[in-house]
Write a protein that holds these residues in place. Structure first.
Motif, PDB file in Angstrom:
ATOM      1  N   MET A   1       0.834  -1.187   0.000  1.00 19.91           N
ATOM      2  CA  MET A   1       0.000   0.000   0.000  1.00 19.91           C
ATOM      3  C   MET A   1       0.874   1.244   0.000  1.00 19.91           C
ATOM      4  N   LEU A   2       0.448   2.211  -0.747  1.00 22.17           N
ATOM      5  CA  LEU A   2       1.147   3.488  -0.780  1.00 22.17           C
ATOM      6  C   LEU A   2       0.573   4.415   0.287  1.00 22.17           C
ATOM      7  N   SER A   3       1.273   5.509   0.563  1.00 30.17           N
ATOM      8  CA  SER A   3       0.852   6.409   1.641  1.00 30.17           C
ATOM      9  C   SER A   3      -0.511   7.041   1.370  1.00 30.17           C
ATOM     10  N   GLY A   4      -0.840   7.281   0.112  1.00 30.87           N
ATOM     11  CA  GLY A   4      -2.153   7.823  -0.217  1.00 30.87           C
ATOM     12  C   GLY A   4      -3.272   6.872   0.160  1.00 30.87           C
ATOM     13  N   ASP A   5      -3.020   5.576   0.030  1.00 30.11           N
ATOM     14  CA  ASP A   5      -4.026   4.583   0.397  1.00 30.11           C
ATOM     15  C   ASP A   5      -4.274   4.575   1.909  1.00 30.11           C
ATOM     16  N   PHE A   6      -3.225   4.785   2.704  1.00 31.12           N
ATOM     17  CA  PHE A   6      -3.402   4.861   4.154  1.00 31.12           C
ATOM     18  C   PHE A   6      -4.214   6.097   4.532  1.00 31.12           C
ATOM     19  N   ALA A   7      -3.959   7.221   3.876  1.00 32.23           N
ATOM     20  CA  ALA A   7      -4.712   8.449   4.149  1.00 32.23           C
ATOM     21  C   ALA A   7      -6.181   8.263   3.790  1.00 32.23           C
ATOM     22  N   ILE A   8      -6.432   7.635   2.648  1.00 37.71           N
ATOM     23  CA  ILE A   8      -7.816   7.359   2.244  1.00 37.71           C
ATOM     24  C   ILE A   8      -8.486   6.459   3.276  1.00 37.71           C
ATOM     25  N   GLY A   9      -7.754   5.449   3.757  1.00 39.34           N
ATOM     26  CA  GLY A   9      -8.313   4.540   4.757  1.00 39.34           C
ATOM     27  C   GLY A   9      -8.753   5.269   6.010  1.00 39.34           C
ATOM     28  N   LEU A  10      -7.915   6.166   6.518  1.00 40.49           N
ATOM     29  CA  LEU A  10      -8.271   6.919   7.720  1.00 40.49           C
ATOM     30  C   LEU A  10      -9.487   7.800   7.471  1.00 40.49           C
ATOM     31  N   MET A  11      -9.490   8.505   6.359  1.00 39.04           N
ATOM     32  CA  MET A  11     -10.608   9.397   6.058  1.00 39.04           C
ATOM     33  C   MET A  11     -11.904   8.617   5.832  1.00 39.04           C
ATOM     34  N   THR A  12     -11.791   7.440   5.235  1.00 31.89           N
ATOM     35  CA  THR A  12     -12.965   6.609   5.011  1.00 31.89           C
ATOM     36  C   THR A  12     -13.503   6.070   6.330  1.00 31.89           C
ATOM     37  N   ILE A  13     -12.633   5.723   7.249  1.00 35.73           N
ATOM     38  CA  ILE A  13     -13.089   5.251   8.565  1.00 35.73           C
ATOM     39  C   ILE A  13     -13.852   6.361   9.281  1.00 35.73           C
ATOM     40  N   ILE A  14     -13.309   7.566   9.257  1.00 36.83           N
ATOM     41  CA  ILE A  14     -13.957   8.684   9.955  1.00 36.83           C
ATOM     42  C   ILE A  14     -15.344   8.951   9.373  1.00 36.83           C
ATOM     43  N   THR A  15     -15.433   9.073   8.068  1.00 32.58           N
ATOM     44  CA  THR A  15     -16.738   9.358   7.467  1.00 32.58           C
ATOM     45  C   THR A  15     -17.636   8.128   7.469  1.00 32.58           C
ATOM     46  N   GLY A  16     -17.051   6.932   7.432  1.00 32.67           N
ATOM     47  CA  GLY A  16     -17.852   5.717   7.529  1.00 32.67           C
ATOM     48  C   GLY A  16     -18.554   5.613   8.867  1.00 32.67           C
ATOM     49  N   LEU A  17     -17.916   6.120   9.925  1.00 33.19           N
ATOM     50  CA  LEU A  17     -18.570   6.157  11.236  1.00 33.19           C
ATOM     51  C   LEU A  17     -19.800   7.060  11.211  1.00 33.19           C
ATOM     52  N   ALA A  18     -19.727   8.149  10.458  1.00 33.85           N
ATOM     53  CA  ALA A  18     -20.892   9.031  10.331  1.00 33.85           C
ATOM     54  C   ALA A  18     -22.029   8.310   9.621  1.00 33.85           C
ATOM     55  N   ILE A  19     -21.715   7.584   8.557  1.00 36.11           N
ATOM     56  CA  ILE A  19     -22.753   6.843   7.846  1.00 36.11           C
ATOM     57  C   ILE A  19     -23.333   5.749   8.739  1.00 36.11           C
ATOM     58  N   ALA A  20     -22.484   5.070   9.504  1.00 35.15           N
ATOM     59  CA  ALA A  20     -22.978   4.045  10.428  1.00 35.15           C
ATOM     60  C   ALA A  20     -23.942   4.662  11.442  1.00 35.15           C
ATOM     61  N   ASP A  21     -23.625   5.846  11.953  1.00 39.14           N
ATOM     62  CA  ASP A  21     -24.525   6.524  12.884  1.00 39.14           C
ATOM     63  C   ASP A  21     -25.830   6.903  12.202  1.00 39.14           C
ATOM     64  N   MET A  22     -25.753   7.374  10.966  1.00 39.62           N
ATOM     65  CA  MET A  22     -26.963   7.742  10.235  1.00 39.62           C
ATOM     66  C   MET A  22     -27.848   6.517   9.993  1.00 39.62           C
ATOM     67  N   VAL A  23     -27.243   5.386   9.670  1.00 43.40           N
ATOM     68  CA  VAL A  23     -28.015   4.155   9.461  1.00 43.40           C
ATOM     69  C   VAL A  23     -28.668   3.716  10.772  1.00 43.40           C
ATOM     70  N   ALA A  24     -27.919   3.786  11.880  1.00 44.29           N
ATOM     71  CA  ALA A  24     -28.480   3.415  13.185  1.00 44.29           C
ATOM     72  C   ALA A  24     -29.623   4.362  13.571  1.00 44.29           C
ATOM     73  N   SER A  25     -29.465   5.648  13.322  1.00 40.22           N
ATOM     74  CA  SER A  25     -30.526   6.609  13.623  1.00 40.22           C
ATOM     75  C   SER A  25     -31.748   6.365  12.752  1.00 40.22           C
ATOM     76  N   THR A  26     -31.524   6.030  11.487  1.00 40.42           N
ATOM     77  CA  THR A  26     -32.639   5.713  10.594  1.00 40.42           C
ATOM     78  C   THR A  26     -33.385   4.481  11.098  1.00 40.42           C
ATOM     79  N   HIS A  27     -32.646   3.491  11.564  1.00 39.45           N
ATOM     80  CA  HIS A  27     -33.266   2.289  12.124  1.00 39.45           C
ATOM     81  C   HIS A  27     -34.151   2.645  13.316  1.00 39.45           C
ATOM     82  N   ILE A  28     -33.650   3.474  14.220  1.00 42.68           N
ATOM     83  CA  ILE A  28     -34.433   3.880  15.391  1.00 42.68           C
ATOM     84  C   ILE A  28     -35.686   4.627  14.961  1.00 42.68           C
TER      85      ILE A  28
END
Length: 140
Positions: A1-28
Motif C-alpha cells: 500500500m502506498l501512503s495515499g491509500d493509508f490516508a484514504i483509509g483513515l478518512m474513510t473510517i472517519i466518514t464511515g462512522l458518520a454513515i454508520a450513525d446515520m443508518v443506526a438513527s434511521t433504524h431507530i
C-alpha cells in the motif's frame, strides 16, 4: 500500500462512522415510526450529507489513490479538517433516540441546522482553501 491509500483509509473510517450513525438513527426512527413526525427538509438534509460523504470518498480516491503523497503533518491536518466536519454534520443530521412522547424531525432540524450547515460550509471552505493553496487562485 502506498501512503495515499493509508490516508484514504483513515478518512474513510472517519466518514464511515458518520454513515454508520446515520443508518443506526434511521433504524431507530423506522422502528418508532408511529411516534415520529416526519419532515421533508430534515430528511433531505440527511440524504444530502450522505451523498456528500460518499462523493468525498471518490474525490479522495482520485486525488490520493495509488500515490505516494507523503504530506507534511500540517497538510495532513488540513485534509482531516475537510473530513471531520462531514462526520459532525452526519452525526447531527438525524436524532439518536425517540422518547415516549415522540419526536418531530422538524424540531430536531431546527435545533441542529446552524451546526449542521456550519459544518458543511467549513468543509467546503477547507476544500476550496486547500485547492487554492496547492493549485493557485487561477483554479477558481
Amino acid at each position: 500500500m502506498l501512503s495515499g491509500d493509508f490516508a484514504i483509509g483513515l478518512m474513510t473510517i472517519i466518514t464511515g462512522l458518520a454513515i454508520a450513525d446515520m443508518v443506526a438513527s434511521t433504524h431507530i426512527l423506522l422502528m418508532n415510526r408511529e411516534r415520529v413526525r416526519w419532515d421533508w427538509l430534515a430528511t433531505l438534509a440527511a440524504v444530502y450529507i450522505f451523498l456528500l460523504i460518499v462523493s468525498s470518498w471518490g474525490i479522495s480516491y482520485r486525488t490520493m489513490g495509488n500515490q505516494m503523497i507523503n504530506p507534511p503533518l500540517w497538510l495532513f491536518v488540513i485534509g482531516l479538517s475537510q473530513i471531520i466536519p462531514l462526520y459532525l454534520s452526519g452525526r447531527a443530521s438525524l436524532p439518536d433516540a425517540v422518547d415516549a412522547k415522540g419526536l418531530s424531525l422538524a424540531a430536531h432540524y431546527a435545533e441542529v441546522r446552524r451546526y449542521f450547515w456550519a459544518s458543511v460550509a467549513f468543509t467546503y471552505l477547507m476544500f476550496v482553501g486547500y485547492d487554492v493553496f496547492l493549485l493557485g487562485p487561477a483554479v477558481m
